[in-house]
Design an enzyme around this catalytic site. Structure first.
Site, PDB file in Angstrom:
ATOM      1  CG  HIS A  66      -0.162   0.185   2.506  1.00 39.94           C
ATOM      2  ND1 HIS A  66       0.597  -0.840   3.062  1.00 39.94           N
ATOM      3  CD2 HIS A  66      -0.007   1.253   3.316  1.00 39.94           C
ATOM      4  CE1 HIS A  66       1.157  -0.403   4.176  1.00 39.94           C
ATOM      5  NE2 HIS A  66       0.818   0.866   4.344  1.00 39.94           N
ATOM      6  CB  THR A  67       1.675   4.020  -1.407  1.00 38.89           C
ATOM      7  OG1 THR A  67       2.519   5.150  -1.179  1.00 38.89           O
ATOM      8  CG2 THR A  67       0.720   4.292  -2.542  1.00 38.89           C
TER       9      THR A  67
END
Length: 150
Positions: A66-67
């Site tokens: 994720h980011t």
């Protein structure tokens, strides 16, 4: 929440990749196809790992890719990809990675319930082994959903 978010189309088993970067790109395809993330979200995940290391390797041979939401998350989404063979991500304690969970959220609160459900599943070694051994997407999904009922 997890039960409503994930279906068999969000699961890919036995993905073969060249390296961790290829694994991130390929495991992101399903969220890209669903419109949950933009291509720049994928690039951001890779860039952050290059800059800071494998921050999303959680343990138990699992990466939660994720980011930040502003880097191209358009809606809440999650996909599961098992790797065959497992891939080194550069995590001293938790390599090789057998499962990548690619995740997107549009803000810092929308995903709390699904993350809580996921945490309870991922902390159970027996369930993890069953997920790793799954031969079909239906079996994988069934294991996930049944784990929520326990």
């Amino acid at each position: 929440m997890l039960e409503e978010l994930v279906n068999t189309e969000d699961i890919e088993l036995g993905l073969q990749t060249n390296d961790w970067e290829d694994a991130i790109r390929k495991s992101s395809r399903r969220l890209l196809e669903k419109g949950a993330i933009e291509q720049r979200y994928v690039e951001s995940m890779i860039d952050v790992v290059k800059e800071t290391g494998p921050y999303f390797v959680l343990g138990n041979h699992i990466a939660l890719a994720h980011t930040r939401p502003e880097n191209g998350a358009t809606k809440l989404g999650m996909s599961f990809t098992t790797l065959n063979p497992p891939i080194e991500f550069g995590s001293e304690n938790f390599d090789p990675i057998k499962l990548i969970i690619t995740f997107s959220a549009t803000d810092s609160k929308a995903h709390l319930l699904v993350m809580s459900e996921l945490a309870s599943i991922l902390s159970d070694e027996e369930i993890l082994e069953e997920l790793f051994r799954s031969k079909t997407e239906e079996a994988f999904l069934s294991t996930l959903i049944n784990a929520l009922d326990e």
